[in-house]
Design an enzyme around this catalytic site. Sequence first.
Site, mmCIF file in Angstrom:
data_model
loop_
_atom_site.group_PDB
_atom_site.id
_atom_site.type_symbol
_atom_site.label_atom_id
_atom_site.label_comp_id
_atom_site.label_asym_id
_atom_site.label_seq_id
_atom_site.Cartn_x
_atom_site.Cartn_y
_atom_site.Cartn_z
ATOM 1 N N ASP A 119 0.301 -1.096 -0.070
ATOM 2 C CA ASP A 119 -0.084 -0.265 -0.071
ATOM 3 C C ASP A 119 0.736 1.337 0.076
ATOM 4 O O ASP A 119 2.707 1.514 0.203
ATOM 5 C CB ASP A 119 -0.890 -0.056 1.332
ATOM 6 C CG ASP A 119 -2.264 -1.084 0.788
ATOM 7 O OD1 ASP A 119 -2.179 -1.271 0.397
ATOM 8 O OD2 ASP A 119 -1.975 -1.209 2.309
ATOM 9 N N LEU A 120 0.349 2.541 -0.257
ATOM 10 C CA LEU A 120 0.730 3.917 -0.387
ATOM 11 C C LEU A 120 1.886 3.558 0.699
ATOM 12 O O LEU A 120 2.563 4.331 0.471
ATOM 13 C CB LEU A 120 -0.134 4.865 -0.615
ATOM 14 C CG LEU A 120 0.423 6.173 -0.167
ATOM 15 C CD1 LEU A 120 1.370 6.274 -1.875
ATOM 16 C CD2 LEU A 120 -0.956 6.925 -0.539
#
Length: 230
Positions: free
Chosen positions: A101-102
Amino acid sequence: MRLDYLIAHTIGLSRKQAKKAIVDGQITIEGMSKIKSNTQIQAEHSVYFNGLKISMPHPRYYMLHKPAEYICSTQDPHHESVLTLFDYDDSLDLHIVGRLDLDSTGLLLLTNDGQWSHKITSPKKQCCKIYQVHLADPITSQAILQLQTGIQLKGETKATLPATVEVIDPYTLQISITEGRYHQVKRMLVAVDNHVQSLHRVQIGKIKLDSELSIGQYRPLTEEEINSIR
Ligand code: URA
Protein backbone atom coordinates in the site's frame (compact mmCIF):
# COMPACT_ATOMS: atom_id res chain seq x y z
CA MET A 1 7.37 -6.97 -21.64
CA ARG A 2 5.48 -5.31 -24.49
CA LEU A 3 6.42 -6.36 -28.00
CA ASP A 4 7.07 -2.78 -29.22
CA TYR A 5 9.41 -2.18 -26.24
CA LEU A 6 11.33 -5.39 -27.01
CA ILE A 7 11.68 -4.50 -30.70
CA ALA A 8 12.75 -0.93 -29.97
CA HIS A 9 15.37 -1.97 -27.43
CA THR A 10 16.85 -4.96 -29.18
CA ILE A 11 16.95 -3.61 -32.73
CA GLY A 12 17.60 0.01 -31.83
CA LEU A 13 14.42 1.46 -33.37
CA SER A 14 12.31 4.25 -31.94
CA ARG A 15 9.02 3.08 -30.39
CA LYS A 16 7.19 4.55 -33.42
CA GLN A 17 9.42 2.68 -35.88
CA ALA A 18 8.97 -0.52 -33.83
CA LYS A 19 5.16 -0.16 -34.00
CA LYS A 20 5.37 0.36 -37.76
CA ALA A 21 7.58 -2.73 -38.18
CA ILE A 22 4.93 -4.73 -36.29
CA VAL A 23 2.04 -3.34 -38.39
CA ASP A 24 4.05 -3.94 -41.59
CA GLY A 25 4.35 -7.63 -40.70
CA GLN A 26 8.17 -7.54 -40.34
CA ILE A 27 7.84 -9.16 -36.92
CA THR A 28 6.65 -12.71 -36.36
CA ILE A 29 5.98 -14.60 -33.14
CA GLU A 30 5.75 -18.36 -33.39
CA GLY A 31 5.21 -17.89 -37.15
CA MET A 32 2.36 -15.37 -36.79
CA SER A 33 2.66 -11.85 -38.16
CA LYS A 34 -0.77 -10.41 -37.25
CA ILE A 35 0.23 -9.18 -33.82
CA LYS A 36 -0.47 -6.16 -31.66
CA SER A 37 2.22 -3.81 -30.36
CA ASN A 38 1.10 -4.34 -26.76
CA THR A 39 1.39 -8.15 -26.91
CA GLN A 40 3.14 -9.33 -23.74
CA ILE A 41 6.31 -11.24 -24.58
CA GLN A 42 7.72 -13.91 -22.27
CA ALA A 43 11.25 -15.36 -22.29
CA GLU A 44 10.11 -18.56 -24.00
CA HIS A 45 8.61 -16.76 -27.04
CA SER A 46 10.45 -16.90 -30.37
CA VAL A 47 10.31 -13.45 -31.95
CA TYR A 48 11.71 -12.81 -35.45
CA PHE A 49 12.50 -9.56 -37.27
CA ASN A 50 12.61 -10.10 -41.05
CA GLY A 51 13.39 -13.76 -40.41
CA LEU A 52 16.19 -13.11 -37.88
CA LYS A 53 15.65 -14.31 -34.31
CA ILE A 54 15.68 -11.57 -31.66
CA SER A 55 17.47 -12.49 -28.46
CA MET A 56 15.53 -11.74 -25.31
CA PRO A 57 16.91 -9.24 -22.75
CA HIS A 58 18.45 -10.89 -19.71
CA PRO A 59 16.12 -11.43 -16.79
CA ARG A 60 16.73 -8.95 -13.98
CA TYR A 61 15.68 -9.14 -10.34
CA TYR A 62 15.80 -6.41 -7.69
CA MET A 63 14.79 -5.74 -4.11
CA LEU A 64 13.75 -2.21 -3.15
CA HIS A 65 13.36 -0.77 0.34
CA LYS A 66 10.04 0.93 -0.35
CA PRO A 67 9.43 4.28 1.33
CA ALA A 68 5.94 5.36 2.41
CA GLU A 69 4.09 7.71 0.01
CA TYR A 70 5.32 5.91 -3.12
CA ILE A 71 2.76 3.96 -5.10
CA CYS A 72 3.13 0.47 -6.58
CA SER A 73 1.66 1.39 -9.98
CA THR A 74 2.30 3.91 -12.71
CA GLN A 75 -1.29 5.14 -12.95
CA ASP A 76 -1.61 7.59 -10.04
CA PRO A 77 -1.31 11.28 -10.96
CA HIS A 78 -0.93 12.34 -7.30
CA HIS A 79 1.87 10.05 -6.08
CA GLU A 80 5.28 9.06 -7.36
CA SER A 81 5.63 5.49 -8.54
CA VAL A 82 8.25 3.27 -6.87
CA LEU A 83 9.67 2.87 -10.40
CA THR A 84 10.89 6.48 -10.25
CA LEU A 85 13.35 5.34 -7.57
CA PHE A 86 15.14 3.25 -10.25
CA ASP A 87 17.52 4.49 -12.93
CA TYR A 88 15.24 5.22 -15.88
CA ASP A 89 16.77 2.56 -18.17
CA ASP A 90 16.60 -0.06 -15.40
CA SER A 91 12.93 0.62 -14.78
CA LEU A 92 11.52 0.32 -18.29
CA ASP A 93 10.63 -3.36 -18.43
CA LEU A 94 10.25 -4.06 -14.71
CA HIS A 95 7.06 -5.06 -12.96
CA ILE A 96 6.28 -5.14 -9.26
CA VAL A 97 5.90 -8.53 -7.61
CA GLY A 98 3.18 -8.24 -4.94
CA ARG A 99 2.22 -4.68 -4.14
CA LEU A 100 2.49 -2.71 -0.94
CA ASP A 101 0.00 0.00 0.00
CA LEU A 102 0.93 3.66 -0.36
CA ASP A 103 1.67 3.97 3.38
CA SER A 104 3.39 0.56 3.72
CA THR A 105 7.17 0.25 3.70
CA GLY A 106 9.80 -2.43 3.33
CA LEU A 107 10.63 -5.25 0.95
CA LEU A 108 9.43 -4.91 -2.63
CA LEU A 109 10.60 -7.23 -5.40
CA LEU A 110 10.76 -6.13 -9.04
CA THR A 111 11.70 -8.12 -12.13
CA ASN A 112 11.19 -8.45 -15.88
CA ASP A 113 10.73 -12.23 -15.50
CA GLY A 114 7.01 -12.99 -15.50
CA GLN A 115 7.43 -16.69 -14.76
CA TRP A 116 9.51 -15.98 -11.68
CA SER A 117 7.06 -13.42 -10.32
CA HIS A 118 4.17 -15.81 -10.93
CA LYS A 119 5.79 -18.27 -8.50
CA ILE A 120 5.48 -15.59 -5.80
CA THR A 121 2.05 -14.26 -6.61
CA SER A 122 0.22 -17.44 -7.64
CA PRO A 123 -2.25 -18.36 -4.85
CA LYS A 124 -1.38 -22.02 -5.48
CA LYS A 125 2.22 -21.50 -4.34
CA GLN A 126 1.21 -20.03 -0.97
CA CYS A 127 4.46 -18.04 -0.81
CA CYS A 128 4.85 -16.59 2.67
CA LYS A 129 5.14 -12.86 3.27
CA ILE A 130 6.26 -11.54 6.66
CA TYR A 131 5.20 -8.14 7.99
CA GLN A 132 6.18 -6.14 11.03
CA VAL A 133 2.93 -4.53 12.17
CA HIS A 134 2.48 -1.70 14.63
CA LEU A 135 -0.99 -1.57 16.20
CA ALA A 136 -3.23 1.15 17.58
CA ASP A 137 -4.38 -1.01 20.50
CA PRO A 138 -2.67 -3.80 22.43
CA ILE A 139 -3.25 -7.21 20.89
CA THR A 140 -5.45 -9.65 22.80
CA SER A 141 -4.99 -13.41 23.06
CA GLN A 142 -8.45 -13.82 21.49
CA ALA A 143 -7.33 -11.78 18.46
CA ILE A 144 -4.13 -13.81 18.11
CA LEU A 145 -6.16 -17.00 18.12
CA GLN A 146 -8.49 -15.63 15.43
CA LEU A 147 -5.54 -14.58 13.24
CA GLN A 148 -3.96 -18.00 13.66
CA THR A 149 -7.22 -19.80 12.87
CA GLY A 150 -8.37 -17.74 9.85
CA ILE A 151 -10.64 -14.75 9.58
CA GLN A 152 -13.79 -14.06 7.61
CA LEU A 153 -13.05 -10.73 5.94
CA LYS A 154 -15.88 -8.34 5.10
CA GLY A 155 -17.31 -8.98 1.63
CA GLU A 156 -15.44 -12.24 1.10
CA THR A 157 -16.74 -15.77 1.10
CA LYS A 158 -13.60 -17.67 2.14
CA ALA A 159 -11.83 -17.20 5.47
CA THR A 160 -8.14 -16.25 5.36
CA LEU A 161 -5.61 -19.05 5.65
CA PRO A 162 -4.06 -19.38 9.12
CA ALA A 163 -1.43 -16.72 9.85
CA THR A 164 1.67 -17.18 11.98
CA VAL A 165 1.82 -14.52 14.67
CA GLU A 166 4.78 -13.56 16.82
CA VAL A 167 4.13 -10.98 19.52
CA ILE A 168 7.13 -8.64 19.84
CA ASP A 169 5.33 -6.45 22.39
CA PRO A 170 1.60 -5.75 22.95
CA TYR A 171 1.58 -3.16 20.14
CA THR A 172 3.94 -4.90 17.72
CA LEU A 173 3.44 -8.15 15.83
CA GLN A 174 5.39 -10.07 13.27
CA ILE A 175 2.73 -11.66 11.12
CA SER A 176 3.29 -14.16 8.34
CA ILE A 177 0.62 -14.84 5.68
CA THR A 178 0.57 -17.03 2.58
CA GLU A 179 -2.03 -15.12 0.55
CA GLY A 180 -2.07 -11.68 -1.03
CA ARG A 181 -5.59 -10.33 -0.75
CA TYR A 182 -6.33 -6.63 -1.09
CA HIS A 183 -5.17 -4.75 2.08
CA GLN A 184 -5.10 -8.16 3.71
CA VAL A 185 -3.16 -7.51 6.89
CA LYS A 186 -4.96 -4.24 7.62
CA ARG A 187 -8.36 -5.87 7.07
CA MET A 188 -7.46 -8.84 9.25
CA LEU A 189 -6.60 -6.51 12.11
CA VAL A 190 -9.79 -4.48 11.61
CA ALA A 191 -11.72 -7.77 11.79
CA VAL A 192 -10.28 -8.39 15.26
CA ASP A 193 -11.20 -4.85 16.43
CA ASN A 194 -7.73 -3.38 16.12
CA HIS A 195 -6.09 -1.01 13.63
CA VAL A 196 -2.75 -1.07 11.82
CA GLN A 197 -0.67 2.05 12.46
CA SER A 198 2.24 0.99 10.29
CA LEU A 199 3.09 -1.98 8.11
CA HIS A 200 6.61 -2.94 7.08
CA ARG A 201 7.35 -6.04 4.95
CA VAL A 202 10.52 -7.81 6.03
CA GLN A 203 10.48 -11.04 4.03
CA ILE A 204 9.03 -12.76 0.93
CA GLY A 205 9.65 -16.50 0.79
CA LYS A 206 13.28 -16.81 1.91
CA ILE A 207 14.23 -13.35 0.64
CA LYS A 208 14.82 -10.91 3.50
CA LEU A 209 14.96 -7.13 3.26
CA ASP A 210 18.68 -6.28 3.24
CA SER A 211 19.44 -4.25 6.38
CA GLU A 212 22.17 -2.42 4.40
CA LEU A 213 19.57 -0.89 2.08
CA SER A 214 18.41 2.49 3.25
CA ILE A 215 14.88 3.64 2.51
CA GLY A 216 14.42 4.21 -1.23
CA GLN A 217 17.51 2.20 -2.23
CA TYR A 218 17.51 -0.95 -4.34
CA ARG A 219 19.96 -3.68 -5.29
CA PRO A 220 20.01 -6.71 -7.63
CA LEU A 221 19.08 -10.02 -6.01
CA THR A 222 21.82 -12.59 -5.53
CA GLU A 223 21.71 -15.91 -7.43
CA GLU A 224 20.82 -17.61 -4.16
CA GLU A 225 17.89 -15.24 -3.58
CA ILE A 226 16.63 -15.68 -7.16
CA ASN A 227 16.88 -19.46 -6.98
CA SER A 228 15.18 -19.60 -3.58
CA ILE A 229 11.87 -18.92 -5.35
CA ARG A 230 10.58 -22.23 -6.74
N1 URA B 1 -1.43 -6.07 3.66
C1 URA B 1 -1.88 -4.80 3.72
O1 URA B 1 -2.92 -4.54 4.32
N2 URA B 1 -1.16 -3.83 3.14
C2 URA B 1 0.02 -4.06 2.50
O2 URA B 1 0.64 -3.12 2.00
C3 URA B 1 0.47 -5.39 2.45
C4 URA B 1 -0.26 -6.37 3.03
